[in-house]
Design a protein around this motif. Structure first.
Motif, mmCIF file in Angstrom:
data_model
loop_
_atom_site.group_PDB
_atom_site.id
_atom_site.type_symbol
_atom_site.label_atom_id
_atom_site.label_comp_id
_atom_site.label_asym_id
_atom_site.label_seq_id
_atom_site.Cartn_x
_atom_site.Cartn_y
_atom_site.Cartn_z
ATOM 1 N N LYS A 176 -2.808 -7.209 -26.375
ATOM 2 C CA LYS A 176 -2.263 -8.553 -26.629
ATOM 3 C C LYS A 176 -2.466 -8.961 -28.081
ATOM 4 O O LYS A 176 -1.571 -9.522 -28.717
ATOM 5 N N HIS A 177 -3.635 -8.655 -28.620
ATOM 6 C CA HIS A 177 -3.928 -9.024 -30.007
ATOM 7 C C HIS A 177 -3.047 -8.230 -30.980
ATOM 8 O O HIS A 177 -2.490 -8.796 -31.925
ATOM 9 N N VAL A 178 -2.913 -6.935 -30.734
ATOM 10 C CA VAL A 178 -2.084 -6.099 -31.608
ATOM 11 C C VAL A 178 -0.630 -6.548 -31.532
ATOM 12 O O VAL A 178 0.051 -6.667 -32.559
ATOM 13 N N PHE A 179 -0.153 -6.834 -30.324
ATOM 14 C CA PHE A 179 1.228 -7.295 -30.174
ATOM 15 C C PHE A 179 1.435 -8.634 -30.876
ATOM 16 O O PHE A 179 2.439 -8.828 -31.572
ATOM 17 N N ALA A 180 0.498 -9.548 -30.721
ATOM 18 C CA ALA A 180 0.624 -10.861 -31.366
ATOM 19 C C ALA A 180 0.674 -10.728 -32.885
ATOM 20 O O ALA A 180 1.459 -11.408 -33.556
ATOM 21 N N MET A 181 -0.152 -9.847 -33.416
ATOM 22 C CA MET A 181 -0.159 -9.637 -34.864
ATOM 23 C C MET A 181 1.177 -9.037 -35.315
ATOM 24 O O MET A 181 1.759 -9.477 -36.313
ATOM 25 N N ALA A 182 1.666 -8.049 -34.589
ATOM 26 C CA ALA A 182 2.945 -7.422 -34.938
ATOM 27 C C ALA A 182 4.087 -8.425 -34.839
ATOM 28 O O ALA A 182 4.956 -8.479 -35.709
ATOM 29 N N LEU A 183 4.077 -9.241 -33.806
ATOM 30 C CA LEU A 183 5.129 -10.238 -33.622
ATOM 31 C C LEU A 183 5.097 -11.284 -34.731
ATOM 32 O O LEU A 183 6.143 -11.703 -35.237
ATOM 33 N N SER A 184 3.905 -11.688 -35.150
ATOM 34 C CA SER A 184 3.814 -12.686 -36.218
ATOM 35 C C SER A 184 4.324 -12.137 -37.549
ATOM 36 O O SER A 184 4.847 -12.881 -38.369
ATOM 37 N N ILE A 185 4.202 -10.841 -37.738
ATOM 38 C CA ILE A 185 4.679 -10.232 -38.983
ATOM 39 C C ILE A 185 6.168 -9.910 -38.905
ATOM 40 O O ILE A 185 6.937 -10.230 -39.820
ATOM 41 N N LEU A 186 6.606 -9.316 -37.797
ATOM 42 C CA LEU A 186 7.976 -8.823 -37.680
ATOM 43 C C LEU A 186 8.967 -9.877 -37.186
ATOM 44 O O LEU A 186 10.162 -9.772 -37.437
ATOM 45 N N ARG A 187 8.475 -10.854 -36.440
ATOM 46 C CA ARG A 187 9.317 -11.925 -35.891
ATOM 47 C C ARG A 187 10.471 -11.397 -35.025
ATOM 48 O O ARG A 187 11.556 -11.964 -34.991
ATOM 49 N N ASP A 188 10.225 -10.268 -34.368
ATOM 50 C CA ASP A 188 11.213 -9.668 -33.470
ATOM 51 C C ASP A 188 10.456 -9.018 -32.325
ATOM 52 O O ASP A 188 9.630 -8.129 -32.550
ATOM 53 N N PHE A 189 10.742 -9.451 -31.108
ATOM 54 C CA PHE A 189 10.003 -9.001 -29.934
ATOM 55 C C PHE A 189 10.073 -7.476 -29.757
ATOM 56 O O PHE A 189 9.058 -6.818 -29.552
ATOM 57 N N GLU A 190 11.274 -6.915 -29.829
ATOM 58 C CA GLU A 190 11.433 -5.481 -29.606
ATOM 59 C C GLU A 190 10.782 -4.647 -30.702
ATOM 60 O O GLU A 190 10.167 -3.614 -30.432
ATOM 61 N N LEU A 191 10.916 -5.097 -31.955
ATOM 62 C CA LEU A 191 10.251 -4.374 -33.050
ATOM 63 C C LEU A 191 8.729 -4.446 -32.907
ATOM 64 O O LEU A 191 8.028 -3.471 -33.190
ATOM 65 N N ALA A 192 8.231 -5.587 -32.457
ATOM 66 C CA ALA A 192 6.789 -5.734 -32.250
ATOM 67 C C ALA A 192 6.307 -4.792 -31.146
ATOM 68 O O ALA A 192 5.253 -4.166 -31.271
ATOM 69 N N GLU A 193 7.080 -4.678 -30.067
ATOM 70 C CA GLU A 193 6.726 -3.741 -29.000
ATOM 71 C C GLU A 193 6.692 -2.305 -29.516
ATOM 72 O O GLU A 193 5.768 -1.549 -29.225
ATOM 73 N N ASP A 194 7.714 -1.935 -30.280
ATOM 74 C CA ASP A 194 7.765 -0.579 -30.845
ATOM 75 C C ASP A 194 6.588 -0.321 -31.772
ATOM 76 O O ASP A 194 5.986 0.752 -31.754
ATOM 77 N N SER A 195 6.255 -1.306 -32.583
ATOM 78 C CA SER A 195 5.133 -1.154 -33.510
ATOM 79 C C SER A 195 3.813 -0.992 -32.767
ATOM 80 O O SER A 195 2.970 -0.187 -33.164
ATOM 81 N N CYS A 196 3.632 -1.752 -31.708
ATOM 82 C CA CYS A 196 2.409 -1.618 -30.901
ATOM 83 C C CYS A 196 2.309 -0.230 -30.294
ATOM 84 O O CYS A 196 1.242 0.382 -30.311
ATOM 85 N N LEU A 197 3.417 0.253 -29.760
ATOM 86 C CA LEU A 197 3.426 1.587 -29.175
ATOM 87 C C LEU A 197 3.042 2.627 -30.226
ATOM 88 O O LEU A 197 2.191 3.485 -29.985
ATOM 89 N N LYS A 198 3.646 2.542 -31.402
ATOM 90 C CA LYS A 198 3.332 3.499 -32.465
ATOM 91 C C LYS A 198 1.877 3.388 -32.900
ATOM 92 O O LYS A 198 1.229 4.399 -33.176
ATOM 93 N N PHE A 199 1.368 2.158 -32.951
ATOM 94 C CA PHE A 199 -0.031 1.974 -33.333
ATOM 95 C C PHE A 199 -0.962 2.668 -32.347
ATOM 96 O O PHE A 199 -1.840 3.435 -32.733
#
Length: 89
Positions: free
Chosen positions: A28-51
């Motif tokens: 949840k924390h990693v996703f929230a951080m990615a979402l706050s930076i990318l401002r796109d739900f799907e990109l944030a999900e992809d970034s979390c997966l890659k992380f």
């Protein structure tokens, strides 16, 4: 490697269980951080997966190096974890 770290390596919990707990504790924390930076739900999900894949492969690579398995793998399997992740794109 010290005697203690060898003992911990032999008696440690299954790495998959440890990774699963790490994922549960921090997704949840990693996703929230990615979402706050990318401002796109799907990109944030992809970034979390890659992380989390990167974290997983770094640990697998480290365990392979410690156990000597890495020397037995073909050269293309010994690439850095990040290069392996980039090949999935």
């Amino acid at each position: 490697m010290t005697q203690t770290s060898l003992h911990q390596l032999k008696t440690s919990v299954d790495p998959r269980d440890e990774f699963k707990q790490l994922y549960i504790d921090h997704k949840k924390h990693v996703f929230a951080m990615a979402l706050s930076i990318l401002r796109d739900f799907e990109l944030a999900e992809d970034s979390c997966l890659k992380f989390f894949l990167a974290v997983f492969w770094v640990n697998v690579s480290m365990l392979c190096e410690l156990s000597g398995i890495a020397k037995k793998l073909p050269a293309n399997c010994r690439k850095s974890p990040i290069r392996r992740l980039d090949s999935f794109q």
